[in-house]
Enzyme design. Structure first.
Site: not given
Length: 319
Positions: A178-180, A207
């Site tokens: 996951y990342c932004t 996110i």
């Protein structure tokens, strides 16, 4: 109705003559009165723009009208004021700097991890055969991360490839990256697959989308964003603050940039230390002659630096 919107998006799609596209796109964005930051590369677009709801809708309509970007997914935040001061569109070699430029090895248009929608990610993340992998930088996951996530000691995403060997212990697990907003996971998951990881997933929309569609459950802390908000709340289910003040150790969710422009470190600092340190991370930065005036936000608009005439003269002589 919100006064302004902020759009976060990316799209991996080949752009012919991307440098000219970037110049034309800047003019278009300015014509709509948008502010923001967009990176254009031969491999696609990566941007955050802000403006009135009408201007943002016009922008989205134009992006979708270009057949190359039909797969673009916009994350829309309602904000009280624009999230940027100026509009920048820049041509670069990649839309997220990874150093992975061999399209025969890493090409998100051809192969990436399996995309999980937020509620699918929520349903899987606590399974025994799953490891959650944060592919963001230190200052981002220090501010907020998923509960029990594996984090990497990296200053920039381009450091991620060098960390692959440290992740070898998870090759038999289902790896949920996951990342932004999702863009880093496209390349991170592709690299993991290339390196022999068998079961790799990525949080679709990152996110930000997870917060909107799954309530941000078990995301601890706040999410760092690349505009003058610096961070946003994500979790409305079981929120908790995990970040601490760099100077005194007190729990605080406030992320700032150091007031010394030659440092510009991203770090968390409580309001009390912010006033005491004048928005600086250290006494050395506090006494720096170029220290910017701290207004309590910790966000600073970049200003052009004066040309070093002597240095330029030396370069010209060398040429």
């Amino acid at each position: 109705m919100a006064k302004y919107n902020t759009l976060l998006y990316y799209c991996y799609s080949t752009i012919a003559d991307a440098e000219q596209f970037a110049a034309d796109h800047l003019k278009f964005c300015k014509s709509l009165g948008l502010t923001g930051r967009i990176i254009v590369a031969d491999e696609g677009l990566n941007g955050t723009v802000s403006g009135t709801p009408e201007a943002c809708q016009a922008y989205m309509d134009a992006v979708y009208a270009d057949g190359r970007f039909n797969s673009t997914e916009f994350k829309i935040d309602e904000v009280d004021e624009p999230s940027f001061v100026k509009m920048h569109v820049r041509y670069k070699s990649e839309i997220v700097h990874s150093g992975l430029r061999n399209p025969n090895i890493i090409n998100p248009q051809l192969k990436t991890g399996k995309h999980l929608e937020p509620k699918e990610f929520l349903a899987m993340k606590d399974d025994d055969d799953v490891v959650i992998l944060d592919v963001r930088s230190n200052y981002e996951h220090n501010l907020g991360k998923f509960k029990n996530a594996v984090t990497l000691d990296i200053e920039n995403f381009r450091d991620f490839p060098a960390m692959i060997n440290q992740l070898a212990q998870y090759k038999d697990k289902k790896v949920l990256t996951y990342c932004t907003g999702g863009i880093k996971c496209e390349k991170a998951s592709a690299l993991l697959l290339h390196e022999g990881f068998k079961d790799v997933y990525q949080l679709h929309g990152g996110i930000i989308k997870y917060g909107k569609e799954a309530g941000g459950e078990d995301f601890e802390g706040k999410c760092y964003v690349f505009d003058n908000r610096l961070s946003v709340d994500v979790n409305t289910v079981n929120p908790v603050v995990i970040s601490t003040c760099l100077n005194c150790g007190k729990v605080t969710p406030k992320m700032i940039n150091c007031a010394n422009p030659e440092c510009n470190e991203h770090f968390t600092q409580c309001d009390e230390c912010g006033e005491k340190m004048e928005g600086c991370c250290s006494e050395a930065c506090k006494s720096h002659p170029r220290k910017r005036v701290y207004d309590g936000t910790g966000y600073y608009v970049k200003v052009p630096q004066p040309v070093n005439v002597a240095k330029r003269a030396k370069i010209q002589l060398a040429e």
